[in-house]
Design a protein around this motif. Structure first.
Motif, PDB file in Angstrom:
ATOM      1  N   ARG A 190      33.207  33.602  40.961  1.00 38.49           N
ATOM      2  CA  ARG A 190      32.317  35.461  41.192  1.00 38.49           C
ATOM      3  C   ARG A 190      33.500  36.867  40.149  1.00 38.49           C
ATOM      4  NH1 ARG A 190      32.531  36.382  46.744  1.00 38.49           N
ATOM      5  NH2 ARG A 190      31.110  38.122  46.374  1.00 38.49           N
ATOM      6  N   GLU A 199      31.265  36.476  37.009  1.00 34.79           N
ATOM      7  CA  GLU A 199      30.510  37.241  37.032  1.00 34.79           C
ATOM      8  C   GLU A 199      30.383  38.348  37.167  1.00 34.79           C
ATOM      9  OE1 GLU A 199      26.871  35.286  39.118  1.00 34.79           O
ATOM     10  OE2 GLU A 199      27.825  36.778  40.657  1.00 34.79           O
ATOM     11  N   LEU A 200      30.907  39.346  38.386  1.00 37.76           N
ATOM     12  CA  LEU A 200      31.556  40.890  38.672  1.00 37.76           C
ATOM     13  C   LEU A 200      31.799  41.945  37.187  1.00 37.76           C
ATOM     14  CD1 LEU A 200      30.937  43.020  40.593  1.00 37.76           C
ATOM     15  CD2 LEU A 200      33.548  42.064  41.194  1.00 37.76           C
ATOM     16  N   GLU A 240      28.664  41.829  35.160  1.00 38.90           N
ATOM     17  CA  GLU A 240      27.935  42.586  35.335  1.00 38.90           C
ATOM     18  C   GLU A 240      28.044  44.072  35.232  1.00 38.90           C
ATOM     19  OE1 GLU A 240      25.515  40.282  38.946  1.00 38.90           O
ATOM     20  OE2 GLU A 240      27.625  41.459  38.995  1.00 38.90           O
ATOM     21  N   ILE A 241      29.455  44.290  35.123  1.00 35.44           N
ATOM     22  CA  ILE A 241      30.288  46.007  34.821  1.00 35.44           C
ATOM     23  C   ILE A 241      29.570  45.973  33.032  1.00 35.44           C
ATOM     24  CG2 ILE A 241      31.595  47.265  34.954  1.00 35.44           C
ATOM     25  CD1 ILE A 241      30.435  46.389  37.667  1.00 35.44           C
ATOM     26  N   GLU A 251      27.721  45.055  31.188  1.00 35.66           N
ATOM     27  CA  GLU A 251      26.414  45.314  30.687  1.00 35.66           C
ATOM     28  C   GLU A 251      26.292  46.581  31.167  1.00 35.66           C
ATOM     29  OE1 GLU A 251      24.423  42.050  32.348  1.00 35.66           O
ATOM     30  OE2 GLU A 251      25.550  39.855  31.315  1.00 35.66           O
ATOM     31  N   HIS A 252      26.408  47.121  32.581  1.00 37.02           N
ATOM     32  CA  HIS A 252      26.082  48.350  32.876  1.00 37.02           C
ATOM     33  C   HIS A 252      26.608  49.369  31.822  1.00 37.02           C
ATOM     34  CE1 HIS A 252      25.142  51.002  35.980  1.00 37.02           C
ATOM     35  NE2 HIS A 252      25.926  51.719  34.779  1.00 37.02           N
ATOM     36  N   LEU A 311      30.564  54.377  37.723  1.00 36.54           N
ATOM     37  CA  LEU A 311      30.942  53.160  38.313  1.00 36.54           C
ATOM     38  C   LEU A 311      31.411  53.263  39.905  1.00 36.54           C
ATOM     39  CD1 LEU A 311      30.593  51.053  34.828  1.00 36.54           C
ATOM     40  CD2 LEU A 311      29.571  50.951  37.365  1.00 36.54           C
ATOM     41  N   GLY A 312      32.232  54.333  39.539  1.00 41.08           N
ATOM     42  CA  GLY A 312      33.547  54.292  40.343  1.00 41.08           C
ATOM     43  C   GLY A 312      34.797  53.901  40.352  1.00 41.08           C
ATOM     44  N   PRO A 313      36.161  53.772  41.575  1.00 37.86           N
ATOM     45  CA  PRO A 313      36.894  52.840  40.696  1.00 37.86           C
ATOM     46  C   PRO A 313      37.138  51.672  41.295  1.00 37.86           C
ATOM     47  CG  PRO A 313      37.550  54.818  42.536  1.00 37.86           C
ATOM     48  CD  PRO A 313      35.800  54.429  42.406  1.00 37.86           C
ATOM     49  N   GLU A 347      37.616  49.438  44.132  1.00 38.96           N
ATOM     50  CA  GLU A 347      36.427  50.199  45.411  1.00 38.96           C
ATOM     51  C   GLU A 347      35.352  49.102  44.924  1.00 38.96           C
ATOM     52  OE1 GLU A 347      33.547  53.575  46.193  1.00 38.96           O
ATOM     53  OE2 GLU A 347      35.537  54.029  45.285  1.00 38.96           O
ATOM     54  N   ILE A 348      34.769  48.523  44.123  1.00 38.74           N
ATOM     55  CA  ILE A 348      33.682  48.162  43.158  1.00 38.74           C
ATOM     56  C   ILE A 348      34.078  46.073  43.550  1.00 38.74           C
ATOM     57  CG2 ILE A 348      32.516  46.947  40.998  1.00 38.74           C
ATOM     58  CD1 ILE A 348      33.154  49.239  40.106  1.00 38.74           C
ATOM     59  N   ALA A 403      33.993  45.985  47.463  1.00 35.56           N
ATOM     60  CA  ALA A 403      33.546  45.847  47.730  1.00 35.56           C
ATOM     61  C   ALA A 403      32.381  44.069  47.274  1.00 35.56           C
ATOM     62  CB  ALA A 403      32.269  46.793  47.619  1.00 35.56           C
ATOM     63  N   ALA A 404      33.586  43.805  47.125  1.00 36.75           N
ATOM     64  CA  ALA A 404      32.841  42.510  46.742  1.00 36.75           C
ATOM     65  C   ALA A 404      33.422  40.938  47.200  1.00 36.75           C
ATOM     66  CB  ALA A 404      33.056  42.294  44.589  1.00 36.75           C
TER      67      ALA A 404
END
Lengths: 116, 198
Positions: free
Chosen positions: B28, B31-32, B35-36, B38-39, B62-64, B67-68, B71-72
């Motif tokens: 995970r 993956e995370l 994803e970021i 790619e963003h 995107l934020g700190p 924090e991401i 959230a995960a």
């Protein structure tokens, strides 16, 4: 209530609502992550940190409300697309109904308080 | 198109994210970060620019990273934040060689404060040196049973510890301690982002 607390409960509300907004965006067609994030960001005050949408998408997939697949992109590497499952469609319908009732109820009270 | 400086901004950001997501299962976490990444690529492609201001704005939106990562984290973070007693018990037990490990490793496995990788490393650090020494002794024993072993057994005054025994005990003791310290360090680091999510 302290201003900080207001912000906290608003962020709780937002967190709860965002996942259904994702499902709503997927109602008519599949979309890729960046597209979803941009759409959500267009709504004022809904998303404070765009990056937190990605863990949310993972959670929706884990809860089988969405499925994902990869598709070639014209402008870069392949993209992961998100698509609503039957379960996701049901969850969205349920939330839409509840949300309308909730919103009308709260609105009614807020207006009453304001005028009284 | 992008300069070394803006590349460094992006890779710094992703490194912070990777570090903040240390508590997540490896797949995970990878993956995370992907994803970021790619963003960021998508956002820069969309903006058709990758100057410093554009990159900074993309990262800002995107934020700190903490924090991401928070959230995960596990949705029931509040429950795991309360589980301090279990973690402390595991750390104390692991510091006590052999007997403590029997208690400590199951506690370690039960705890949700560490990732699977950290649990494996923690257990290995404590147990492996001890096993190696065990094998080493078995090897020496098998080779020298006729000569030294018999000689040592017949000598009643052999209760005092030789330098080899002291070293062995030292290694066994230190490996327990090392495991405990390793886990304590990682516990503190993974706690931090977790408290953000409630």
């Amino acid at each position: 209530m302290e201003p900080g607390e207001t912000r906290h409960s608003l962020s709780q509300l937002r967190r709860g609502a965002v996942e259904y907004c994702v499902l709503a965006l997927l109602r008519d067609r599949e979309r890729y992550g960046f597209e979803l994030v941009r759409k959500l960001s267009e709504v004022d005050g809904l998303v404070t940190s765009e990056g937190t949408i990605y863990p949310l998408l993972t959670r929706l997939r884990r809860d089988r409300l969405v499925t994902t697949f990869w598709r070639e992109s014209e402008s870069g590497p392949p993209r992961r697309y998100y698509e609503l499952t039957d379960g996701g469609r049901e969850a969205l319908a349920g939330f839409t109904q509840e949300w309308t009732r909730f919103r009308d109820g709260v609105d009614g009270l807020l207006r009453q308080e304001g005028s009284g | 198109m992008s300069t070394a400086h803006t590349n460094a901004l992006v890779s710094d950001y992703l490194r912070r994210l990777d570090r903040a997501a240390a508590a997540l299962p490896r797949s995970r976490r990878t993956e995370l970060v992907a994803e970021i990444r790619e963003h960021i690529d998508d956002a820069l492609r969309e903006a058709d620019a990758s100057d410093e201001v554009t990159v900074r704005n993309v990262l800002e939106r995107l934020g700190p990273p903490e924090e991401i990562a928070a959230a995960a984290g596990p949705a029931r973070a509040a429950a795991s934040g309360r589980a301090g007693v279990l973690e402390i018990a595991a750390l104390v037990a692991l510091a006590v060689p052999v007997v403590g490990w029997i208690v400590g490793i199951p506690l370690l496995v039960l705890s949700r404060a560490w990732s699977t990788r950290e649990k494996v490393i923690g257990s290995f650090v404590s147990v492996v040196p001890c096993l190696l020494i065990g094998f080493l002794y078995a090897g020496i024993g098998a080779g020298e049973t006729t000569s030294t072993e018999v000689g040592a057994a017949t000598e009643p005054g052999g209760a005092g510890l030789g330098p080899l025994e002291v070293m062995t005990l030292g290694v066994i003791y230190l490996s327990g301690l090392a495991s405990s310290v390793y886990l304590a360090v990682h516990l503190r680091r993974t706690r931090e982002p977790r408290t953000l999510e409630v």
